[in-house]
Design a protein around this motif. Structure first.
Motif, PDB file in Angstrom:
ATOM      1  N   THR A 190     -26.133  20.492  -5.670  1.00  0.00           N
ATOM      2  CA  THR A 190     -24.733  20.291  -5.278  1.00  0.00           C
ATOM      3  C   THR A 190     -24.127  21.427  -4.871  1.00  0.00           C
ATOM      4  OG1 THR A 190     -24.229  21.065  -7.767  1.00  0.00           O
ATOM      5  CG2 THR A 190     -24.614  18.625  -7.503  1.00  0.00           C
ATOM      6  N   ALA A 191     -22.998  21.308  -4.247  1.00  0.00           N
ATOM      7  CA  ALA A 191     -22.109  22.378  -3.755  1.00  0.00           C
ATOM      8  C   ALA A 191     -20.588  22.004  -4.107  1.00  0.00           C
ATOM      9  CB  ALA A 191     -22.288  22.742  -2.337  1.00  0.00           C
ATOM     10  N   LEU A 192     -19.835  23.263  -4.197  1.00  0.00           N
ATOM     11  CA  LEU A 192     -18.485  22.940  -4.319  1.00  0.00           C
ATOM     12  C   LEU A 192     -17.464  23.065  -3.009  1.00  0.00           C
ATOM     13  CD1 LEU A 192     -16.340  22.456  -6.490  1.00  0.00           C
ATOM     14  CD2 LEU A 192     -15.866  24.937  -6.935  1.00  0.00           C
ATOM     15  N   LEU A 193     -16.669  22.133  -2.564  1.00  0.00           N
ATOM     16  CA  LEU A 193     -16.165  22.382  -1.158  1.00  0.00           C
ATOM     17  C   LEU A 193     -14.850  22.872  -1.578  1.00  0.00           C
ATOM     18  CD1 LEU A 193     -16.651  18.726   0.107  1.00  0.00           C
ATOM     19  CD2 LEU A 193     -17.764  20.803   0.646  1.00  0.00           C
ATOM     20  N   GLY A 194     -14.135  23.256  -0.400  1.00  0.00           N
ATOM     21  CA  GLY A 194     -12.782  24.028  -0.558  1.00  0.00           C
ATOM     22  C   GLY A 194     -11.649  23.261  -1.035  1.00  0.00           C
ATOM     23  N   ASP A 195     -11.678  21.994  -1.129  1.00  0.00           N
ATOM     24  CA  ASP A 195     -10.820  21.233  -1.830  1.00  0.00           C
ATOM     25  C   ASP A 195     -10.972  20.864  -3.348  1.00  0.00           C
ATOM     26  OD1 ASP A 195     -13.009  19.439  -1.427  1.00  0.00           O
ATOM     27  OD2 ASP A 195     -11.640  17.839  -0.248  1.00  0.00           O
ATOM     28  N   GLY A 196     -11.996  21.214  -3.808  1.00  0.00           N
ATOM     29  CA  GLY A 196     -12.415  21.140  -5.262  1.00  0.00           C
ATOM     30  C   GLY A 196     -13.466  20.214  -5.365  1.00  0.00           C
TER      31      GLY A 196
END
Length: 792
Positions: free
Chosen positions: A767-773
């Motif tokens: 998993t990865a966290l995107l800039g919009d949360g």
């Protein structure tokens, strides 16, 4: 953990690697004196460093190894394969001990027992263990000599006569000890004077100076040139324990009155007069009389120090020895003021004039110290830096800072969080324009994003550089592995490494170890023939196994190749068919290239017998699984009779992953960019179907199309009147299309492994966290295609 112990463990790994590498090279070049010296220095440094800690078994084993290497270095023995085996086994045992020390800060309870057999083997070429070991006793840390040694004369004839009379009257014995410290002992944090002062039951101690002092230009205050002779009432066990870290520097003899008298009867006064003068200190009767003896000391120094005329600096250094010995025993002398005048008068009486001082002002000695234990001279106006004369900083070599790996990993995590925060600015810019109608604000946010993007990229590149390691770290274990296994298999193999300075991320280097071990063992066991088989095939008797690495853009290529028998496609297909891995139809239709690829099937093996090297049906499939888990690929090509080449393609870094974001059924997913071939929009009318499988024709090539929503069991149906968004990817060399709802942009993400309830979901690699949360699920395309095939 003790910081000093942690530093020792970190440095020990490099020293042990140097010993292993040097021994392997020595087997190929046994007459190279420089190699012998390098191995000896590494072993000697390791032994000295280990002496800082209470690990007597470790010191005893390394001492035995060092003695054997010293005999080889001195030309008394020729290193053979048996000795090399014993030395390598000893340092392997030590490496295992250090792993235990890392976890528990102590040696294993069985260390003494484990080391005993190896110590016996290491000392066998030198004449075996000391007598104590032969009798089954615990070997002593100190070497003992039975006949009265010549160095007893240093204690003084008058004292020896008195002592002999007392020992005869009381029918008792006394132990005499000579301690000759190594010249570089200070660099191992050894303090000879402090050690001697701890000898229990001390009756008399004598500090022996060298026969000839070095000249002022050659004098090195960091070199120990003194030795000690001691008479003590301590027991053998007490001495063994106290001196357990310097056993090679100590000799002990136990004598009674009659033995001392025999020693005295064998020497006349003239012989005793030739014994080098000493700076003596009686542990029981030291007082201010030492000051009165200064003139006698200076007279002796004038006779033995100089060829020519000694300088005042040399004589004052000798006075320093006298005063330091007195101060260490609790009777400090003051050589300033009136006492200094008396000393200067004594010097003038000896020389006939005042002391000759050097051109540069000598360093002040306050208080005077033994020359061998002196601190660095105070830097005066004429002093030069310790480095080159033209280097104002005096720095030699490259500045290297050792940093804990966890700190670098934490820094990488912060870089990932910065990237997430930076990417959030693009969403903010879009919101400013769409929701608030402010293009000016949107442009300013985008400008700010551009600046942050540049800084974040530079910071990320800098941290990545810190994490990069050369492939030599991964290749370093194989010279030893090839040497041991080739001897065990009775094969002659030359290992060649190329491109070991190629850099890759530390996580890639660490994860690469196991796949490479599988490939190398497979080449040694299956690929390379015996010398007789090679001779019959017209090949050189020595086989070649090559490990090569080269950078390829944002990836690194690693090849394992041999010039062995190669892979027989017909035999591989037959074995695969017998094991039920392929059908009879595939047996007839598979090409030679496809047949070679069967070796990566789970459960495949061509070994007829199971051994601890191969034949259990595991290995090559584990190689492919491990490499694919890293985001890489494995391919093999082979020519029957000529050899095999296995190529691993790996990403340069596992810390940062570039993914293509797509969405399906309202959910966003990530696909690794290095698997993406292209993105296309295909009119619905141009989609075809072959045997229940949707396909699309791309430049004359039929590409199967997988409905990603259906494979992931998500409810979604594409609109019939709109073009289809198809993501073309390459998996295991095969092109496949993924039917998705929408394409998004590429982003750099810090990939986190799946945890908790989703840890079982193999179709996701992390998993990865995107800039919009929002959280992005990154697909494992190999498993996704497997799900699609089962669903069909």
């Amino acid at each position: 953990m003790n910081p000093l112990l942690a530093q020792f463990l970190a440095e020990a790994n490099d020293l042990l690697a140097s010993v292993d590498d040097g021994l392997l090279q020595l087997e190929r070049n046994p007459g190279d004196p420089e190699l012998v010296n390098e191995v000896f220095r590494a072993a000697h440094t390791f032994k000295g460093s280990s002496g800082l800690f209470d690990f007597p078994e470790l010191t005893r084993l390394t001492h035995a190894a060092e003695d054997l290497l010293d005999a080889v270095r001195g030309g008394r023995l020729a290193l053979d394969s048996g000795m090399a085996d014993d030395l390598l086994a000893a340092f392997d045992l030590i490496r295992g001990w250090l792993a235990h020390v890392t976890a528990h800060e102590r040696l294993p309870a069985t260390a003494g027992q484990d080391a005993a057999g190896l110590i016996t083997k290491l000392r066998a070429p030198l004449g075996g263990e000391p007598a104590a070991a032969e009798q089954g006793q615990e070997p002593s840390a100190v070497r003992r000599i039975d006949p009265p040694p010549e160095w007893l004369a240093h204690l003084g004839t008058e004292w020896l006569i008195e002592t002999a009379g007392w020992l005869t009257t009381t029918a008792s014995t006394l132990r005499f000890l000579r301690y000759v410290p190594d010249q570089d002992c200070f660099f191992r944090a050894e303090d000879p004077l402090h050690l001697v002062r701890q000898v229990p039951g001390l009756d008399r101690m004598v500090v022996i100076r060298p026969d000839e002092w070095p000249s002022r230009e050659e004098y090195d205050e960091y070199t120990c040139i003194l030795s000690f002779v001691v008479a003590t009432r301590a027991s053998a066990g007490e001495l063994d324990y106290l001196l357990r870290y310097v056993p090679d520097q100590v000799s002990i003899v136990e004598l009674d009155g009659a033995a001392i008298n025999r020693h005295l009867d064998g020497e006349d006064a003239e012989d005793l007069g030739t014994v080098p003068e000493v700076v003596a200190a009686d542990a029981l009767h030291v007082d201010a009389r030492l000051a009165a003896d200064a003139r006698a000391v200076l007279t002796a120094a004038h006779r033995t120090l100089a060829v020519g005329e000694p300088t005042g600096t040399q004589l004052l250094a000798l006075i320093g020895s006298v005063t330091s010995a007195a101060a260490a025993l609790g009777v400090p002398l003051d050589l300033t003021g009136a006492d200094q005048d008396a000393v200067n008068a004594a010097v003038e009486g000896v020389l006939g004039h005042a002391p000759v001082e050097p051109a540069a002002t000598p360093p002040a000695v306050d208080p005077p110290v033994i020359p061998a234990l002196a601190a660095p001279p105070a830097a005066g106006p004429a002093a030069e830096p310790t480095g080159r004369a033209d280097d104002p900083g005096g720095q030699v070599g490259t500045r290297v800072l050792k940093v804990d790996q966890e700190k670098v990993d934490r820094l990488m995590e912060l870089v990932g969080e910065l990237n997430v925060a930076k990417n959030g600015l693009t969403f903010l810019a879009a919101a400013a324009e769409e929701e608030f109608g402010s293009r000016a604000l949107s442009r300013r946010i985008k400008d700010q994003y551009a600046g942050m993007h540049r800084i974040a990229e530079e910071l990320q590149a800098a941290v990545m550089d810190v994490r990069m390691l050369p492939l030599s770290v991964a290749f370093g274990r194989f010279p030893r592995l090839v040497r041991d296994l080739s001897r065990r298999l009775g094969k002659t193999i030359e290992l060649i490494t190329e491109g070991d300075d190629t850099m890759a991320d530390k996580d890639v280097i660490e994860a690469l170890g196991d796949p490479l071990v599988h490939l190398v063992r497979n080449s040694l066991d299956h690929g390379i023939e015996t010398s007789d088989e090679r001779a019959a095939a017209g090949k050189p008797g020595t086989a070649r196994l090559t490990l090569a690495a080269v950078a390829d853009g944002d990836a690194v290529l690693v090849e394992v190749s041999d010039d062995g028998r190669g892979v027989d496609p017909a035999r591989v297909k037959r074995k695969a068919y017998e094991k039920g891995l392929i059908s009879e139809e595939e047996l007839e239709s598979l090409s030679d290239t496809e047949a070679v690829d069967l070796v990566f099937r789970p459960g495949f093996s061509t070994a007829d017998q199971i051994s601890d090297l191969s034949g259990r049906g595991v290995g090559m499939d584990a190689v492919r699984a491990s490499v694919e888990k890293l985001g890489g690929t494995v391919t093999m090509r082979s020519e029957l009779g000529s050899g095999t080449v296995t190529r691993l393609r790996l990403p340069l870094s596992m810390a940062v992953t570039q993914v293509m974001v797509v969405s399906v059924a309202g959910q966003r997913f990530g696909v690794p960019v290095d698997l993406v071939v292209e993105t296309v929009r295909v009119p619905a009318a141009e989609m075809g179907r072959v045997l229940h499988q949707e396909v699309v024709v791309m430049r004359g090539e039929v590409v199967p199309v997988i409905d990603l929503a259906r494979a992931l069991e998500m409810p979604w149906e594409p609109a019939q009147d709109r073009d289809r968004a198809v993501l073309i990817v390459s998996v295991n060399g095969q092109r496949v299309g993924l039917l998705v709802e929408q394409f998004h942009r590429e982003v750099d993400v810090i990939l986190k492994p799946m945890e908790g309830l989703l840890a079982y979901a193999d179709e996701f690699s992390g998993t990865a966290l995107l800039g919009d949360g929002l959280v992005l699920l990154v697909l494992n395309l190999k498993e996704v295609l497997g799900l699609a095939a089962r669903a069909a």
